[in-house]
Design an enzyme around this catalytic site. Structure first.
Site, PDB file in Angstrom:
ATOM      1  N   HIS A   1     -19.061 -37.056  80.643  1.00  0.00           N
ATOM      2  CA  HIS A   1     -19.179 -35.706  80.573  1.00  0.00           C
ATOM      3  C   HIS A   1     -20.163 -34.929  81.105  1.00  0.00           C
ATOM      4  O   HIS A   1     -21.663 -34.314  80.243  1.00  0.00           O
ATOM      5  CB  HIS A   1     -19.682 -36.057  78.587  1.00  0.00           C
TER       6      HIS A   1
ATOM      7  N   HIS B   1     -17.219 -32.191  84.589  1.00  0.00           N
ATOM      8  CA  HIS B   1     -15.879 -32.237  83.941  1.00  0.00           C
ATOM      9  C   HIS B   1     -15.562 -30.540  83.268  1.00  0.00           C
ATOM     10  O   HIS B   1     -14.679 -30.522  83.708  1.00  0.00           O
ATOM     11  CB  HIS B   1     -15.962 -33.180  82.945  1.00  0.00           C
TER      12      HIS B   1
ATOM     13  N   HIS C   1     -17.013 -26.238  77.618  1.00  0.00           N
ATOM     14  CA  HIS C   1     -16.680 -26.497  76.506  1.00  0.00           C
ATOM     15  C   HIS C   1     -17.249 -27.958  76.247  1.00  0.00           C
ATOM     16  O   HIS C   1     -17.047 -28.144  74.711  1.00  0.00           O
ATOM     17  CB  HIS C   1     -15.038 -26.839  76.648  1.00  0.00           C
ATOM     18  N   ASP C   2     -17.964 -28.682  76.300  1.00  0.00           N
ATOM     19  CA  ASP C   2     -19.145 -29.706  76.596  1.00  0.00           C
ATOM     20  C   ASP C   2     -20.210 -30.498  76.466  1.00  0.00           C
ATOM     21  O   ASP C   2     -20.759 -30.694  77.644  1.00  0.00           O
ATOM     22  CB  ASP C   2     -18.101 -30.893  77.243  1.00  0.00           C
TER      23      ASP C   2
ATOM     24  N   ASP D   1      -8.112 -30.403  78.700  1.00  0.00           N
ATOM     25  CA  ASP D   1      -9.676 -31.279  78.906  1.00  0.00           C
ATOM     26  C   ASP D   1      -8.575 -33.023  78.522  1.00  0.00           C
ATOM     27  O   ASP D   1      -9.665 -33.920  78.822  1.00  0.00           O
ATOM     28  CB  ASP D   1      -9.808 -31.172  77.111  1.00  0.00           C
TER      29      ASP D   1
END
Ligand code: AMP
Ligand code: ZN
Length: 465
Positions: free
Chosen positions: A213, A217, A254-255, A366
């Site tokens: 992550h 990514h 998003h992460d 994802d």
């Protein structure tokens, strides 16, 4: 990697550390004049940077709330180069060991670095200036350019880019985002493009250096979204540019701040994030809060009536995650059946369907590893497994129940086939949307599954290095 993190995170040096300064100077003085290749530690770079900039002494962070205070002040002040890694500062670095790939980072050329730091304005520009000019030796530039020329394709080889930067995920991610957002999608021309670059740089810098992550990514999900939209051109054409941009940035962010640990682990260990969010999806809530804070300067450039909608879209996309997986498939299948009963089709291009379809798309991107060519998928899988194994080690050390696969005891083929059977229905349902084309990802998913079914050695990974 460490050296860029040192620069970007801008952790202020301890100026009282005279010995460290002397040691650094001795190291610098010993360098030959030209082509000096030197690997500096993050601490040394902080010292160097501080000396060049005359920065004040180290500032201690004051716990979790500092995250939001510092972000706000950094962004509202002047978007300067001192953006700290507020996530790491506030919550502490992930207890996972650094990404093994990061060790293969290129050694910075000190003289160039010095000159660049002195000449450059914001450090964000320094990265993009440096990335093609000095980070990638000539012989690897051609590979990089070839790989980036396919950035619009579903089969894009993210690892060719990462390898060209010798595993430096931050530079690789930056190159991919540039190629998609500013080149292919043409947001370079926007009057806000400078600000946008800064927001992108902050988002990338807010990822932690964990095996899976990390910022690569984030960039990979952004690239996958770009490619998926290219596969469905009528849907792509139906979307406003602003919506596409917010969607791409939502993918990228998003992460952010992900510590490489699951929600379950954070809750079980009473992690600060779990406490902050009352044990309710701490990761997703943190990603959304951090991302939206970073996005503010960009959102403010939009007309007031659009800001609210853009923010809502961003949050909606960020929360369309694993937790929503089954619900998303259920809702989509229900909508598809209803349309069939009416003798019509569920159209992606209908304005009311744009957001639901984009939510399906971001989640599909994802979890898209098994829907990619085998070689691309296989390397992501090694990293995601490495992250799981490290968490399992922490669980074992702390006497917690094991909730993720264990190193040396994982039936990888079985585990991956399980993941594939979880992921496939999402792509299959999306393929039934009129104006959406998922044929290629589905063919890859099936090929990946076949390969695991034929895999002779079932426990092929997971031995201790
Ligand atoms: P996210 O945490 O937002 O990236 O959600 C996607 C999740 O999918 C990850 O947390 C992983 O647990 C899971 N995942 C992605 N790729 C794989 C893979 N190749 N094998 C197993 N799990 C995966
Ligand atoms: Zn993700």
């Amino acid at each position: 990697m460490e050296y860029l993190y040192g620069l970007l995170f801008g952790t202020e040096p301890d100026t009282t550390d005279v010995d460290a300064r002397h040691a650094l100077h001795a190291k610098l003085d010993a360098l030959p004049d030209r082509d000096a290749q030197i690997a500096l530690t993050a601490d040394e770079l902080r010292l160097l940077k501080a000396e060049m900039r005359g920065t004040p002494p180290k500032r201690q962070h004051g716990g979790g709330d500092e995250l939001f205070v510092r972000m706000r002040s950094d962004l509202e002040e002047d978007h300067d180069a001192k953006t700290a890694d507020a996530v790491v500062d506030a919550y502490g670095a992930s207890p996972l060991k650094p990404n093994p790939l990061a060790k293969r980072r290129p050694s910075p050329d000190l003289l160039q670095l010095r000159k660049a730091v002195q000449d450059a304005g914001p450090l964000h520009d320094l990265i993009s200036e440096r990335q093609l000019s000095s980070s990638v030796p000539k012989e690897r530039r051609r590979t990089l350019e070839t790989a980036l020329s396919c950035v619009g394709e579903w089969g894009f080889d993210v690892w060719a880019v990462a390898d060209a930067f010798q595993g430096d995920t931050l530079l690789a991610a930056r190159a991919i985002v540039d190629a998609v957002v500013f080149e292919a999608r043409g947001f370079r021309a926007a009057s806000t493009s400078h600000l946008l670059r800064q927001v992108v740089a902050k988002m990338l810098a807010s990822y932690q250096d964990v095996p899976y992550h990390n910022c690569l990514h984030g960039a990979d999900v952004l690239q996958a979204m770009h490619a998926l939209l290219n596969l469905s051109p009528s849907f792509d054409d139906a979307l406003d540019d602003d919506v596409v941009l917010v969607t791409l940035l939502a993918c990228l962010s998003h992460d952010v701040g992900h510590p490489g640990l699951t929600n379950n682990f954070l809750v079980e260990t009473g992690h600060e994030l779990a406490i902050r969010y009352n044990d309710a999806s701490p990761l997703e809530n943190m990603h959304a809060a951090v991302a939206l804070n970073l996005a503010k300067p960009y959102l403010r450039t939009r007309p007031p009536e659009e800001q609210k909608g853009a923010r809502a879209l961003w949050i909606g996309l960020l929360l369309a995650t694993m937790k929503e997986h089954s619900h998303q498939i259920y809702e989509l299948e229900r909508a598809l059946s209803k349309a069939t009963e009416r003798g019509s089709t569920y159209e992606a291009c209908a304005p009311a369907h744009h957001v639901p379809c984009l939510k399906i798309f971001i989640h599909a991107c994802d979890v898209s590893n098994p829907a990619k060519p085998w070689a691309v998928y296989r390397r992501w899988t090694s990293l995601v497994m490495e992250e799981f194994w490290r968490q399992a080690e922490l669980e074992r050390e702390r006497g917690l129940p094991l909730t993720v696969p264990r190193r040396g005891a994982t039936d990888l083929a079985k585990f991956q086939l399980g993941f594939i059977s979880f992921v496939r229905p999402l792509f299959a349902a999306a393929d039934r949307i009129a104006g959406v084309e998922m044929g290629l990802p589905l063919r890859h998913i099936d090929a990946t599954a076949r390969r695991w079914q034929e895999e002779p050695s079932r426990v092929e990974e997971g031995t201790r290095e």
